[in-house]
Design a protein around this motif. Structure first.
Motif, mmCIF file in Angstrom:
data_model
loop_
_atom_site.group_PDB
_atom_site.id
_atom_site.type_symbol
_atom_site.label_atom_id
_atom_site.label_comp_id
_atom_site.label_asym_id
_atom_site.label_seq_id
_atom_site.Cartn_x
_atom_site.Cartn_y
_atom_site.Cartn_z
ATOM 1 N N ASP A 75 40.227 100.915 1.606
ATOM 2 C CA ASP A 75 40.680 99.904 0.775
ATOM 3 C C ASP A 75 42.278 99.845 1.007
ATOM 4 O OD1 ASP A 75 38.102 99.864 -0.523
ATOM 5 O OD2 ASP A 75 38.699 101.243 -2.131
ATOM 6 N N ASP A 76 42.991 100.605 1.154
ATOM 7 C CA ASP A 76 44.244 100.499 1.330
ATOM 8 C C ASP A 76 44.419 99.589 2.772
ATOM 9 O OD1 ASP A 76 44.802 101.654 -0.787
ATOM 10 O OD2 ASP A 76 45.209 103.841 0.141
ATOM 11 N N LEU A 77 43.679 99.971 3.718
ATOM 12 C CA LEU A 77 43.755 99.303 4.920
ATOM 13 C C LEU A 77 43.397 97.841 5.039
ATOM 14 C CD1 LEU A 77 42.688 102.080 7.301
ATOM 15 C CD2 LEU A 77 45.045 101.369 7.049
ATOM 16 N N ALA A 78 42.470 97.631 4.101
ATOM 17 C CA ALA A 78 41.594 96.239 4.002
ATOM 18 C C ALA A 78 42.712 95.042 3.441
ATOM 19 C CB ALA A 78 40.507 96.143 3.129
ATOM 20 N N LEU A 79 43.792 95.603 2.496
ATOM 21 C CA LEU A 79 44.625 94.691 2.037
ATOM 22 C C LEU A 79 45.546 94.051 2.938
ATOM 23 C CD1 LEU A 79 46.250 96.713 -0.933
ATOM 24 C CD2 LEU A 79 44.481 94.983 -1.036
ATOM 25 N N GLU A 80 45.674 92.605 2.829
ATOM 26 C CA GLU A 80 46.430 91.905 3.490
ATOM 27 C C GLU A 80 48.145 91.993 3.423
ATOM 28 O OE1 GLU A 80 47.056 86.762 4.338
ATOM 29 O OE2 GLU A 80 45.065 87.711 3.768
ATOM 30 N N TRP A 81 48.529 91.956 4.563
ATOM 31 C CA TRP A 81 50.239 92.192 4.363
ATOM 32 C C TRP A 81 50.805 90.802 3.639
ATOM 33 C CZ3 TRP A 81 54.248 95.063 4.170
ATOM 34 C CH2 TRP A 81 55.414 94.473 4.612
#
Length: 147
Positions: A134-140
């Motif tokens: 979930d953390d990795l899926a967030l857009e920067w």
């Protein structure tokens, strides 16, 4: 030891006798002629030759210190010579190979700081990849520009 003292003395004498620019402060200093300086230098050298007779312990320790310093200077010179030769060989190899060969050496490692992968689990450190999916899926999103 005497060689170092003589070199220091003569170098100091040369530096003292070099001509200087005229300044208001230099007019206030005492004026010493070259003959007086040579006479004082001769007396100082004569006194230095008698120093070891008056203070044999200090002269012995000074000789040992000079030996240690000389040895360290030799070791440093050897190390510097080795570094220069290694660089020269590296440059020569790059010229001969057209830069195709990888001549990089591994970096020096003293062991005071663990390198990547060394002792991470043994030292009880936290694992590195701890982000969830979930953390990795967030857009920067970078900082918003000021209006």
């Amino acid at each position: 030891m005497r060689f170092l003292l003589r070199i220091t003395f003569w170098l100091g004498l040369v530096l003292v006798l070099l001509p200087r620019d005229k300044t208001p402060e230099s007019d206030k200093l005492p004026q010493i002629g070259a003959a007086d300086a040579v006479q004082a230098a001769t007396a100082a050298v004569s006194d230095m030759t008698q120093f070891c007779k008056r203070q044999p312990a200090a002269c012995e320790v000074g000789g040992q210190a000079a030996t240690i310093i000389g040895q360290r200077a030799q070791d440093g010179a050897k190390k510097l010579y080795q570094i220069i030769n290694d660089k020269k060989e590296q440059i020569t190899n790059e010229k001969n190979d057209g830069g195709k060969t990888d001549t990089k050496k591994a970096p020096d490692h003293t062991g005071s700081i663990a390198m990547a992968g060394e002792g991470d689990a043994a030292a009880g450190e936290a694992p590195r990849d701890t982000l969830s999916q979930d953390d990795l899926a967030l857009e920067w999103r970078g900082p918003q520009p000021a209006n």
